[in-house]
Design an enzyme around this catalytic site. Structure first.
Site, short mmCIF file in Angstrom:
data_model
loop_
_atom_site.label_atom_id
_atom_site.label_comp_id
_atom_site.label_asym_id
_atom_site.label_seq_id
_atom_site.Cartn_x
_atom_site.Cartn_y
_atom_site.Cartn_z
N SER A 265 105.26 36.93 126.00
CA SER A 265 105.95 36.06 126.92
C SER A 265 105.12 35.81 128.18
CB SER A 265 107.31 36.66 127.25
OG SER A 265 108.16 35.68 127.74
N ASP A 457 110.93 31.19 117.63
CA ASP A 457 111.10 31.19 119.09
C ASP A 457 111.09 29.77 119.63
OD1 ASP A 457 111.21 32.04 121.75
OD2 ASP A 457 109.05 32.35 121.88
N HIS A 519 111.18 35.35 119.50
CA HIS A 519 110.34 35.65 120.66
C HIS A 519 109.75 37.05 120.59
CE1 HIS A 519 108.99 34.85 124.74
NE2 HIS A 519 109.50 36.00 125.14
#
EC number: 3.4.16.5
Length: 542
Positions: A265, A457, A519
């Site tokens: 991320s 994601d 994710h």
């Protein structure tokens, strides 16, 4: 993992988002940013007309709700443990005084860097008290920046396999402002936490064949705390270099092993900076061999162009957004790109902040308003209070237990999975949209770089990650961009031959698409993630 309304679990684009999205839908609950914005008014007079218009527009997003929250994070309640509690305290001032003879017979410092203000506190943890991987050696502690009252918490797990020879990995979650202990207990650590708030052994832990350090950074995240704040990635990098230098000084047996940095991320920002900081020091005890970035936010200019395709059915899953919304996002993209280009050219907060806010509202906000999980296009957001995942609540409850905090030596009064104030700090200092991808070519000259992405994601989707790696200017760009994706299959267990994704590679640059991963790939696809992780550390693609 919700975009936090400005923060993502592991965060990335989440940070500035929820609040953003909420602002559009319910202004009274929107981001309370006007306090810092009001303080900017005098400075605005010095800006160009276009820049002033952008800030005026930002202020108009939140006309009445901006005076209620400070932009800087408040200090956490904490009680520092006496030095006698710790097994070891490594003084940076002592390390700074160590000189050695180089190959030419000249005196030079053994370890470069400004370390004199830092100390590292170390305690051997008792695994039996926690029920987490009881057969492996564990250390916890704090890196102290005494000059700035900053205290970063870390948790080290030795390899289950061959710790004398296995590599060491630093794991970083994102946000910015989310604890890496989330990654420990929800993704790739030796245990997860179940609905009964009990540890459950993880057969696919990344410490199966590597020793792993989980670091709560920047300060005021997780068990870390400070009386001051860090609000940009570059400043955070200095702390990480100090921690690693002192940790490997205390444990030279680990310093002899290969070292890798991995994260996801917003770590797409962190890792290029942190790795560059390490490599900038000639005399170092950090044997950095590669970096791994999962579902990262690294090049906003390229990646923001792939929100519409991912949300509108072009990423391998059915569309989440309707045709009208998709068209609206197409219409918003040119302005978004123009604003990001201006940010890239100036790297000024005055330009980068409006770019972040406008683009997040225009390209992430529409998806959030559907109620779908921004971290997984296949599912609804099941728990808005915990970034869409009930499991995050379990982790927070576990880490807030007094006996757990005592066992690991935590000094804060409570644990939060994400600190949204930190998220805002980074946003309002312009860090969100800055072009940290420009550091990657320098890394590729020295070490291999892996960009991997779970293909379900939305927030840091695989389409955007593949695109920015192909657009990156470096000597091997042409060959890398033209390389075809090939099947990635399991090779190491009874599922040999099972397709788990796709991979392309040239020189030191590799991209992977992982099937069925959101994710947080290690959480969604634990077997596949350990497969590619072990093979990467083994040097298969470099």
């Amino acid at each position: 993992m919700r975009v936090l309304p400005a923060t993502l679990l592991v965060g990335a684009a989440s940070a500035a988002v929820p609040p953003l999205q909420q602002v559009l839908g319910r202004p009274e609950e929107g981001m309370s940013f006007s306090k810092p914005l009001h303080a900017f008014q005098e400075q605005l007079k010095t800006l160009s007309e276009d820049a002033r218009k952008l800030w005026d527009e930002v202020a108009n997003y939140f006309p009445d709700s901006m005076d209620h929250s400070p932009i800087f994070s408040l200090p956490k309640k904490h009680t520092r443990r006496p030095d006698s509690h710790w097994d070891h305290i490594v003084r940076g001032s002592d390390v700074q005084k160590i000189w050695v003879n180089n190959a030419d017979g000249e005196k030079e410092r053994e370890i470069d860097g400004k370390l004199e203000a830092y100390d590292l506190r170390v305690k051997k943890a008792d695994p039996s008290a926690l029920g987490i991987d009881p057969n492996v050696k564990q250390y916890t502690g704090y890196l102290d920046d005494n000059g700035n009252d900053k205290h970063l918490f870390y948790w080290f797990f030795e390899s289950r396999n061959d710790p004398k020879n296995d590599p060491v990995v630093l794991w970083l979650n994102g946000g910015p402002g989310c604890s890496s202990l989330t990654g420990l207990f929800m993704e790739l650590g030796p245990s997860s936490i179940d609905e009964n708030i009990k540890p459950v052994y993880n057969d696919f832990s990344w410490n199966s064949n590597a020793s792993v350090i989980f670091l709560d950074q920047p300060v005021n995240v997780g068990y870390s705390y400070s009386g001051s704040a860090v609000s940009d990635t570059v400043a955070a990098g200095k702390d990480v270099y100090a921690l690693l230098s002192l940790f490997f000084k205390q444990f030279p047996e680990y310093a002899e092993q290969d070292f890798h940095i991995a994260g996801e991320s917003y770590a797409g920002h962190y890792i290029p900076v942190f790795a560059s900081e390490i490599l900038a020091h000639k005399n170092r005890n950090i044997n950095l061999k590669s970096v791994l970035i999962g579902n990262g936010l690294t090049d906003g200019l390229t990646q923001y162009g792939y929100y519409r395709p991912m949300g509108c059915g072009e990423g391998g899953y059915k569309a989440v957004l309707d045709e009208a919304t998709c068209e609206s996002m197409d219409n918003a993209l040119p302005r978004c790109r123009s604003m990001i280009e201006s940010c890239y050219n100036s790297e000024s907060a005055w330009v980068c902040v409006p770019a972040s806010i406008y683009c997040n509202n225009a390209l992430i906000g529409p998806y959030q308003r559907t109620g779908q999980n921004v971290y997984d296009v296949r599912s609804k957001c099941e728990d808005e209070s915990n970034l869409c995942y009930k499991g995050m609540g379990y982790v927070s409850e576990y880490l807030n237990k007094a006996e757990v905090r005592e066992a690991v030596g935590a000094e804060v009064g409570g644990y939060d999975s994400c600190n949204f104030d930190i998220n805002r700090n980074f946003l309002f200092h312009g860090d969100w949209m800055k072009p940290y991808h420009r550091l990657v070519p320098g890394l590729l000259e020295q070490i291999p770089v892996l960009i991997y992405a779970g293909d379900a994601d939305y927030i840091c989707n695989w389409l955007g990650n593949k695109a920015w790696t192909e657009a990156l200017e470096w000597p091997g760009q042409k060959e890398y961009a033209s390389a075809e994706l090939e099947d990635l299959k399991i090779e190491q267990n009874e599922h040999t031959g099972k397709k788990i994704g796709q991979v392309k590679s040239h020189g030191n640059f590799t991209f992977m698409r992982l099937y069925g991963g959101g994710h947080m790939v290690p959480m969604d696809q634990p077997e596949a993630s350990l497969e590619f992780f072990n093979r990467w550390l083994g040097g298969e693609w470099f």
